[in-house]
Enzyme design. Structure first.
Site, short mmCIF file in Angstrom:
data_model
loop_
_atom_site.label_atom_id
_atom_site.label_comp_id
_atom_site.label_asym_id
_atom_site.label_seq_id
_atom_site.Cartn_x
_atom_site.Cartn_y
_atom_site.Cartn_z
N LYS A 145 0.81 -1.23 0.00
CA LYS A 145 0.00 0.00 0.00
C LYS A 145 0.84 1.27 0.00
O LYS A 145 2.03 1.25 0.28
CB LYS A 145 -0.99 -0.03 1.16
CG LYS A 145 -2.16 -0.97 0.81
CD LYS A 145 -3.31 -0.86 1.76
CE LYS A 145 -4.44 -1.77 1.26
NZ LYS A 145 -5.36 -2.11 2.35
N ARG B 28 -3.52 -10.21 4.75
CA ARG B 28 -4.02 -10.22 3.37
C ARG B 28 -2.91 -9.66 2.47
O ARG B 28 -2.55 -8.50 2.62
CB ARG B 28 -5.28 -9.36 3.29
CG ARG B 28 -5.91 -9.26 1.92
CD ARG B 28 -7.10 -8.30 1.96
NE ARG B 28 -7.73 -8.19 0.66
CZ ARG B 28 -7.33 -7.38 -0.31
NH1 ARG B 28 -6.28 -6.59 -0.12
NH2 ARG B 28 -7.96 -7.35 -1.46
N1 HH2 Z 1 -7.55 -3.63 1.09
C1 HH2 Z 1 -7.91 -3.65 -0.20
C2 HH2 Z 1 -8.97 -4.45 -0.61
N2 HH2 Z 1 -9.64 -5.22 0.27
N3 HH2 Z 1 -9.97 -5.99 2.48
C3 HH2 Z 1 -9.62 -5.98 3.76
N4 HH2 Z 1 -10.29 -6.72 4.66
N5 HH2 Z 1 -8.58 -5.20 4.22
C4 HH2 Z 1 -7.86 -4.41 3.39
O1 HH2 Z 1 -6.94 -3.72 3.88
C5 HH2 Z 1 -8.21 -4.40 2.00
C6 HH2 Z 1 -9.29 -5.21 1.58
C7 HH2 Z 1 -7.16 -2.83 -1.20
O2 HH2 Z 1 -6.11 -3.53 -1.75
P1 HH2 Z 1 -6.11 -4.27 -3.18
O3 HH2 Z 1 -7.20 -5.28 -3.25
O4 HH2 Z 1 -4.77 -4.78 -3.42
O5 HH2 Z 1 -6.34 -3.10 -4.21
P2 HH2 Z 1 -7.61 -2.55 -4.99
O6 HH2 Z 1 -8.59 -2.01 -3.99
O7 HH2 Z 1 -7.03 -1.48 -5.87
O8 HH2 Z 1 -8.21 -3.69 -5.77
#
Ligand code: HH2
Length: 396
Positions: free
Chosen positions: A338, A372
């Site tokens: 992040k 995660r």
């Molecule tokens: N962060 C993201 C998405 N889902 N779920 C939980 N429980 N906690 C988190 O910190 C979290 C999450 C964002 O990350 P990512 O899926 O890699 O990116 P994007 O939102 O651009 O798909």
């Protein structure tokens, strides 16, 4: 012989018993003394001065202490926060007396007792529709699979269901305990998608994942309608970035009896007290969940690293993660690659694996049960190593 003298530390009653046994005390002595070796600070917000005064007196009478606002003493404040300081033994005496007091203090005593017990508690495993996830023995690794065109780090890579499937299998082979499937990016500036679009992205992959993998599959969505379709197709966990904010989400999770991740999220970064406000949010959402029929032992909490927080606030959430143990639920953190890591290290998204490793190691040290991550192979190693250090029990 020269004496060896040092300051030693224990985190909980179990460690206290061990330390006391280490000097040769007998078993009964260990039990009696352990509550004297564990010192806890408990913060209580929004008390009336009358309540605060009684609390201070009772805490002092038990040999502890309670800090209150200066204005409590001369009657110039309507409300005060209180910081209680004492050993578990002192709390035991204090709570016995508080239960006999008026002004709603008996109910407060129950709440204080509960948070003190919660921080000692090892969470039970999670039953994900028959697929069991152990908790407390080792950290679980949740592998991220975004079937989106625009996710900040893996956007566009797994649009083709065959590619998504291949990646999921690879993550399981690398040690992922859960696959988290998402069809909508939530990065700052993302394009919101409708239910139909999100379903068309996730459903073809989800059906295959559920059929072909042995590990539980979680659906990363804040939409009740998407969760309903995903659960009907066999998804095992709901990962909700708006913690039951969508009408109908709580009911659908309750209907299927699956574990749910309640993530803290908000618009903007204004807080009265970062940790206190997140605790308040969790309490409210847990209440909502239980009211809707979700079993308390199916609730996982996530403080939402990168959501409604400045980089400094994200770092504080990790530094103080342990405080969320007060709520008695397993904790999940999602720090992977992040932007806070990018800002601290001044590195682009494809060079954040070491920074992510640091957040995973510290997160586990401070009580995370599930991490995660994108870089499953690397973070499984980080988790195993950190587990060996902080959870103990490893032998050659
Ligand atoms: N962060 C993201 C998405 N889902 N779920 C939980 N429980 N906690 C988190 O910190 C979290 C999450 C964002 O990350 P990512 O899926 O890699 O990116 P994007 O939102 O651009 O798909």
């Amino acid at each position: 012989m020269a004496h060896r003298v040092w300051v030693t530390e224990v985190d909980d009653l179990g460690e206290a018993r061990e330390a006391i046994a280490g000097v040769g005390a007998d078993a009964a002595g260990c039990e009696l003394m352990a509550p004297k070796a564990v010192h806890r600070l408990v913060k209580v917000t929004g008390l009336a001065p009358a309540q605060a005064i009684i609390i201070k007196q009772e805490m002092l009478a038990c040999g502890g202490e309670a800090a209150v606002a200066r204005g409590v003493v001369n009657g110039t404040v309507a409300e005060t926060d209180v910081l209680l300081m004492g050993t578990r033994k002192q709390y035991n005496g204090f709570l016995r007396k508080l239960r006999m007091q008026p002004f709603g203090l008996a109910a407060l005593a129950e709440k204080i007792e509960r948070v003190l017990e919660n921080v000692e508690k090892v969470p039970r495993g999670l039953d994900c529709r028959g697929r069991f996830l152990p908790l407390g023995e080792r950290t679980l690794v949740m592998g991220i699979l975004n079937v989106t065109p625009d996710s900040f780090s893996d956007g566009g890579r797994y649009i083709d269901p065959e590619d998504a499937l291949r990646r999921a299998r690879e993550m399981v082979a690398q040690g992922a305990d859960i696959i988290d499937l998402g069809g909508e990016s939530t990065r700052p500036g993302h394009t919101p998608v409708g239910v139909e679009e999100e379903l068309s992205r996730v459903m073809p992959v989800l059906t295959r994942l559920v059929g072909e993998l042995d590990v539980p599959v979680s659906i990363d969505t804040s939409k009740a309608e998407v969760a309903r379709w995903a659960l009907a197709a066999g998804a095992h966990i709901v990962n909700d970035q708006w913690a039951l904010g969508d009408e109908g989400m709580a009911a659908v999770v309750a209907e299927y009896g699956v574990p749910v991740v309640l993530m803290h999220n908000q618009q903007g970064t204004d807080y009265k007290d970062l940790v206190g406000d997140i605790v308040g949010y969790f309490e409210q959402r847990i209440g909502q969940a239980v009211q809707a029929g979700i079993a308390p032992d199916r609730i996982i909490l996530d403080p939402g690293f990168g959501f409604g927080k400045t980089p400094e606030q994200n770092l504080m959430v990790l530094r103080r993660l342990r405080e969320f143990r007060s709520l008695g639920c397993p904790l999940l953190i999602g720090t992977s690659r992040k932007s806070t890591i990018g800002k601290v290290l001044d590195l682009p998204v494809d060079e954040r694996v070491e920074g992510t490793a640091a957040t995973v190691a510290v997160g586990i040290t401070h009580g995370a049960d599930i991490v995660r991550v994108h870089d499953v192979r690397e973070m499984v190693r980080v988790a195993r190593m950190t587990d060996a250090i902080v959870r103990g029990g490893w032998t050659a």
